[in-house]
Scaffold this motif. Structure first.
Motif, short mmCIF file in Angstrom:
data_model
loop_
_atom_site.label_atom_id
_atom_site.label_comp_id
_atom_site.label_asym_id
_atom_site.label_seq_id
_atom_site.Cartn_x
_atom_site.Cartn_y
_atom_site.Cartn_z
N GLU A 40 39.14 28.09 4.74
CA GLU A 40 40.17 28.54 3.81
C GLU A 40 41.47 28.86 4.56
OE1 GLU A 40 37.78 30.58 0.10
OE2 GLU A 40 37.97 31.75 1.94
N THR A 45 44.38 28.32 1.58
CA THR A 45 44.05 28.41 0.16
C THR A 45 42.71 29.12 -0.01
OG1 THR A 45 43.92 27.15 -1.91
CG2 THR A 45 42.76 26.24 -0.02
N THR A 46 42.41 29.52 -1.23
CA THR A 46 41.12 30.12 -1.58
C THR A 46 40.26 29.07 -2.24
OG1 THR A 46 42.14 32.29 -1.89
CG2 THR A 46 39.97 31.95 -2.88
N HIS A 49 35.94 31.76 -5.90
CA HIS A 49 36.03 33.09 -6.50
C HIS A 49 34.70 33.76 -6.24
CE1 HIS A 49 39.80 32.30 -8.45
NE2 HIS A 49 39.32 31.29 -9.16
N THR A 58 37.28 27.54 -6.99
CA THR A 58 38.63 27.57 -7.55
C THR A 58 39.06 26.14 -7.87
OG1 THR A 58 39.65 27.33 -5.38
CG2 THR A 58 39.18 29.58 -6.11
N GLU A 59 40.25 26.00 -8.43
CA GLU A 59 40.75 24.66 -8.71
C GLU A 59 40.87 23.84 -7.43
OE1 GLU A 59 44.64 22.45 -10.74
OE2 GLU A 59 44.43 24.63 -10.83
#
Length: 299
Positions: A40, A45-46, A49, A58-59
């Motif tokens: 990450e 980015t993540t 969740h 996540t998206e």
């Protein structure tokens, strides 16, 4: 991008849990967690969740999982081709076909295939949904229409027709059936209108229903239609590839049948040299030839 971190990410995304992914990878939960955090950070980015019930992508995580899933399929395909460079036929072969064809025609014949290739492992997936062969959801498909997917090798196995059949006991106790109009005095057993089925079968069923049968039994697959017909419940709308193995069934109104339905065997172009696929294809073709010969001799 670190391949090892991607491998760990894929396992976590697939399992939805750090613990379960760690078990499959033989790593501790903390080691898996560190690798995911590092990935990450490298992507800024993540990817998940985090909540009490597990992990949700996540998206951005969904986008990466789609990519790793495709990579994994390609790696499996490459590994299969490498294994198939051996002379012996062994390993897993994923075969998909419809519930009726797989249950009533293919599965009873597999004894001969296993006798010939005892180290073969077949994963038989019976469902009406058309699986994606190029994405390796299955290695081989047998379907009641020509596959439309690109990059597939196709082989027409046979043509089948759907007709009317009943048990002798049912016919002996019921009014005679001399014309299709006589269906009005009988119970018709057929797949339901909402069931996945070939157009030819649906058209024949609609033709019969137009004569307003006395009673109707709809079932969502041909296995159920067959069992109900064998149980003396009425006149069944059944494909002819099934009835050869059930000689107690009597053909009713031989001139009333569907148009021909083609049966195709297909597999990805990249498996052209696969010895497992070749062995299975040749076996099915031999059984189809024997099936046709028995029908011809019985005529």
């Amino acid at each position: 991008m670190d391949w090892d971190k991607l491998r760990i990410f894929h396992a976590v995304a697939d399992a939805g849990s750090l613990t379960h992914a760690g078990d499959s990878l033989h790593l501790s939960q903390s080691a898996v967690s560190r690798q995911i955090r590092a990935l990450e950070e490298s992507l800024n980015t993540t990817l998940f969740h985090r909540h009490a019930r597990g992990l949700i992508l996540t998206e951005q995580g969904e986008l990466l999982f789609e990519a790793t899933r495709a990579m994994n399929k390609r790696l499996e395909a490459a590994a299969a081709r490498i294994r198939d460079s051996e002379e012996e036929v062994f390993g897993e072969l994923k075969v998909t076909t419809t519930l009726a064809f797989g249950t009533l025609w293919l599965a009873p014949r597999l004894t001969k295939l296993y006798e010939r290739y005892p180290d073969l492992k077949i994963d038989l997936m019976l469902e009406e949904r058309v699986l994606d062969l190029p994405m390796r959801e299955a290695d081989v498909a047998i379907r009641m229409k020509e596959p439309s997917q690109a990059d597939l090798i196709r082989k027409k196995l046979m043509g089948i027709r759907i007709g009317l059949y009943a048990s002798r006991a049912y016919l002996d106790r019921s009014p005679p059936i001399a014309t299709v109009a006589d269906i009005a005095h009988h119970r018709v057993i057929t797949q339901g209108p909402s069931s996945p089925q070939v157009t030819a079968g649906a058209s024949l069923a609609q033709q019969l229903l137009g004569h307003e049968p006395q009673s109707l039994l709809t079932i969502n697959n041909y296995f159920g239609v067959l069992q109900a017909t064998l149980s003396d419940l009425g006149v069944g709308v059944i494909p002819d590839y099934i009835t050869e193995d059930f000689p107690s069934l009597v053909r009713v109104l031989p001139d009333v049948e569907s148009v021909e339905v083609p049966v195709f065997l297909a597999y990805p172009e990249e498996l052209r040299q696969s010895k497992r696929v070749t062995a299975f294809r040749d076996f099915v073709q031999e059984e189809v030839i024997a099936h046709r010969r028995r029908i011809r001799d019985a005529a």
